[in-house]
Design a protein around this motif. Sequence first.
Motif, PDB file in Angstrom:
ATOM      1  N   LYS A  56       0.857  -1.189   0.000  1.00 29.39           N
ATOM      2  CA  LYS A  56       0.000   0.000   0.000  1.00 29.39           C
ATOM      3  C   LYS A  56       0.886   1.229   0.000  1.00 29.39           C
ATOM      4  O   LYS A  56       1.865   1.296   0.750  1.00 29.39           O
ATOM      5  N   PHE A  57       0.535   2.221  -0.832  1.00 23.06           N
ATOM      6  CA  PHE A  57       1.351   3.427  -0.987  1.00 23.06           C
ATOM      7  C   PHE A  57       0.489   4.667  -0.821  1.00 23.06           C
ATOM      8  O   PHE A  57      -0.671   4.695  -1.224  1.00 23.06           O
ATOM      9  N   VAL A  88       6.874   8.833  -1.062  1.00 26.56           N
ATOM     10  CA  VAL A  88       5.782   7.906  -0.802  1.00 26.56           C
ATOM     11  C   VAL A  88       5.959   7.278   0.572  1.00 26.56           C
ATOM     12  O   VAL A  88       7.076   7.014   1.015  1.00 26.56           O
ATOM     13  N   ASP A 132      -0.119  -0.157  -9.590  1.00 28.87           N
ATOM     14  CA  ASP A 132      -1.370  -0.069  -8.841  1.00 28.87           C
ATOM     15  C   ASP A 132      -2.203   1.041  -9.455  1.00 28.87           C
ATOM     16  O   ASP A 132      -1.758   2.194  -9.552  1.00 28.87           O
ATOM     17  N   PHE A 136      -2.985   4.126  -7.051  1.00 24.02           N
ATOM     18  CA  PHE A 136      -1.847   5.009  -6.809  1.00 24.02           C
ATOM     19  C   PHE A 136      -1.469   5.757  -8.088  1.00 24.02           C
ATOM     20  O   PHE A 136      -1.157   6.952  -8.048  1.00 24.02           O
ATOM     21  N   THR A 140      -3.619   8.671  -8.504  1.00 23.18           N
ATOM     22  CA  THR A 140      -3.262   9.768  -7.594  1.00 23.18           C
ATOM     23  C   THR A 140      -2.093  10.572  -8.138  1.00 23.18           C
ATOM     24  O   THR A 140      -2.113  11.810  -8.142  1.00 23.18           O
TER      25      THR A 140
END
Length: 412
Positions: A10-11, A148, A327, A330, A333
């Motif tokens: 998860k980032f 990150v 991902d 991400f 984003t």
Amino acid sequence: MSQPWISGNKFALLENGEQYYPRVFEAIAQARREVLLETFILYEDKVGKALHAALLAAARRGAQVDVTIDAFGSPDLSEEYVSSLTAAGVRIHVFDPAPRLFARVNYFRRMHRKLVVVDGKLAFVGGINYSADHLADYGPEAKQDYAVEVQGPIVAHIRSFMLSAIAEGRTGRRWFSWRRAHPSVAPSPPVGEADALFVWRDNRDHTNDIERQYRLAVRLARKRVVIANAYFFPGYFFLRELRKAARRGVEVSLILQGNPDMPIVQTAAAMLYHHLLRGGVRIYEYCERPLHGKVAVVDDEWATVGSSNLDPLSLSLNLEANVMIRDRQFAATVSASLQRLMRDSCRQVEAADLKEWPTWRKLRSYFLFHVLRRYPYWAGRLPAHAPRLAPLLPAETAATDKLDKIDKQAFP
């Protein structure tokens, strides 16, 4: 040897010091066993003092704290700053502590990474140093940058890398057991959907891993490529991949410095503008403040954040580290952040904006072609010393301060 992609991570994207420093300092405040930190620049300003307080508190709680700094990037720490940390048990490692008489001689092959791992469970990777110029209240020269926050199994790989770097730098041996001093930490269970690849550049076994991953991502792109990079002057093969992607219909956009911290940076990148624009690459100059970021996003899935610029220093000389992320959430984003940057804070460079004498442009293009094609070979011919770390002790800091004063008097 290629590194494995690790799933279950998860980032969270962190933009500038306003988002980055509170998260790092909070993580260190919660550390119970271990804090590992590497940075190129550590200044004794308000950011450096806040880091100092967080590290000091962690060490006094019983956590083992290891801090690695670069001798060129962090030369001015006071004896008081260092002695209070070392008295609490913090181990400060200095990369390439070369003697400096009247000028700094250890400019090339710097330790340029920016990494943090806390208790083997949480990591940070990016391009943000510990200095007040990463905060907006610094003024017009405040940097635009990214990092990150990392959770998941990939953290164990980052931790292992950092411990190995310390061991090799201190002992000179490439394989060294840290099991007694640093008990192993079980990899974190899966916490998300992201696949991740931790990639670094060194001067021995991983000389072009970061560039190779960039080029592979561009080669596989089908819709769009957006690269935001502060110091852009890559090699011939990288430029060729960008042009080939644009010619097959991929929307390729570069965000480069328009308000540079060093004018030569913009001058060097601008020498490539004609070549890139003719190939269909879009160029945007970020004009709000100096761009220091090293991020990219490809299509709707792949992204990278790290310390590596796309210039000869980072791609052929410095020690760097990036994380590659697959991902969709991400990537979306990162894409939204960069699209906002292009829309609100950049000016697009058009071919009509470039006023040059055609004959000079042709001569320059011929020269650049051969320089860019051959510079990895030339860089490889420069001395490549083995990584060397030395403990920084208070008495040594006082001696370094004297040398720095001589430096500044001779080279103000």
